[in-house]
Design a protein around this motif. Structure first.
Motif, PDB file in Angstrom:
ATOM      1  N   ILE A  89       0.406  -1.436   0.094  1.00 41.32           N
ATOM      2  CA  ILE A  89       0.045   0.246   0.243  1.00 41.32           C
ATOM      3  C   ILE A  89       1.587   1.450  -0.052  1.00 41.32           C
ATOM      4  O   ILE A  89       0.280   2.350  -0.452  1.00 41.32           O
ATOM      5  N   VAL A  90       2.625   1.337   0.375  1.00 40.66           N
ATOM      6  CA  VAL A  90       3.382   2.632   0.897  1.00 40.66           C
ATOM      7  C   VAL A  90       3.112   2.436  -0.287  1.00 40.66           C
ATOM      8  O   VAL A  90       3.512   3.852  -1.117  1.00 40.66           O
ATOM      9  N   VAL A  91       4.117   1.837  -1.184  1.00 35.18           N
ATOM     10  CA  VAL A  91       4.870   1.602  -3.059  1.00 35.18           C
ATOM     11  C   VAL A  91       3.837   2.154  -4.015  1.00 35.18           C
ATOM     12  O   VAL A  91       3.878   2.945  -5.004  1.00 35.18           O
ATOM     13  N   ILE A  92       2.157   1.860  -3.697  1.00 33.21           N
ATOM     14  CA  ILE A  92       1.350   2.226  -4.341  1.00 33.21           C
ATOM     15  C   ILE A  92       0.067   3.333  -4.098  1.00 33.21           C
ATOM     16  O   ILE A  92       0.649   4.384  -5.136  1.00 33.21           O
ATOM     17  N   CYS A  93       1.093   4.245  -3.039  1.00 35.36           N
ATOM     18  CA  CYS A  93       0.667   5.173  -3.104  1.00 35.36           C
ATOM     19  C   CYS A  93       1.521   6.387  -3.311  1.00 35.36           C
ATOM     20  O   CYS A  93       1.612   7.271  -4.166  1.00 35.36           O
TER      21      CYS A  93
END
Length: 185
Positions: A89-93
């Motif tokens: 989710i951090v990478v997607i953000c």
């Protein structure tokens, strides 16, 4: 809220993709006309090259919406695939944030450039209704319009990917294929 975003995203995606396809066909026809007048009749037209180039610019910036929405641009699939759920989710953000940053810069400077050149006209092209010139700002406006519409696509893709990642589902097609390969092995 997500339902409204999906409706707006779907409408923007279909309209921009349809317009980009229409512009591609029109550009091909104008380019064919240009080649025909230049090499067959030896009387090159003055407007066809500028028109073809302008149509191509608009086609590219409208097509950018579809590229962002479908994830056809360069991706960080391996990092997303190997990351645990929270890091994913951090990478997607981070990816969405970088995309939005680039699009914001494109919008800002595209708008600035369109304003700066609004009194210049396209060479060899006259307005068929007034007989005057056509502002080159019409061509430059493709940049902020394409960027603004692409922002909608990035936000919609971001919401979709975060939703999938939080449920533990594959985020994109590459991750789904990799999961099927590892499960099948």
């Amino acid at each position: 809220m997500l339902t409204a975003l999906k409706l707006v995203d779907r409408a923007v995606f279909h309209v921009t993709l349809t317009l980009a396809m229409i512009l591609l066909v029109t550009m091909a026809a104008v380019s064919f006309y240009q080649v025909t007048t230049r090499f067959v009749f030896e009387q090159p037209s003055t407007w066809s090259e500028v028109t073809s180039r302008s149509l191509q610019i608009w086609m590219v910036y409208l097509g950018l919406v579809a590229a962002f929405r479908t994830g056809s641009l360069m991706a960080v699939d391996m990092l997303q695939r190997l990351a645990p759920k929270t890091l994913k989710i951090v990478v997607i953000c981070a990816i969405a944030g970088l995309n939005l940053g680039v699009l914001a810069v494109m919008f800002w400077y595209g708008w600035s450039m369109a304003e700066r050149v609004r009194f210049q006209t396209l060479a060899g092209v006259d307005n068929p209704f007034t007989g005057g010139g056509i502002s080159i700002a019409i061509v430059y406006t493709a940049i902020p319009v394409g960027a603004a519409l692409s922002i909608v696509a990035v936000i919609a893709r971001f919401a979709e990917e975060v939703s999938r990642a939080s449920r533990g589902e594959p985020v994109n097609e590459a991750e789904a294929r990799a999961r099927l390969e590892t499960e099948g092995a």
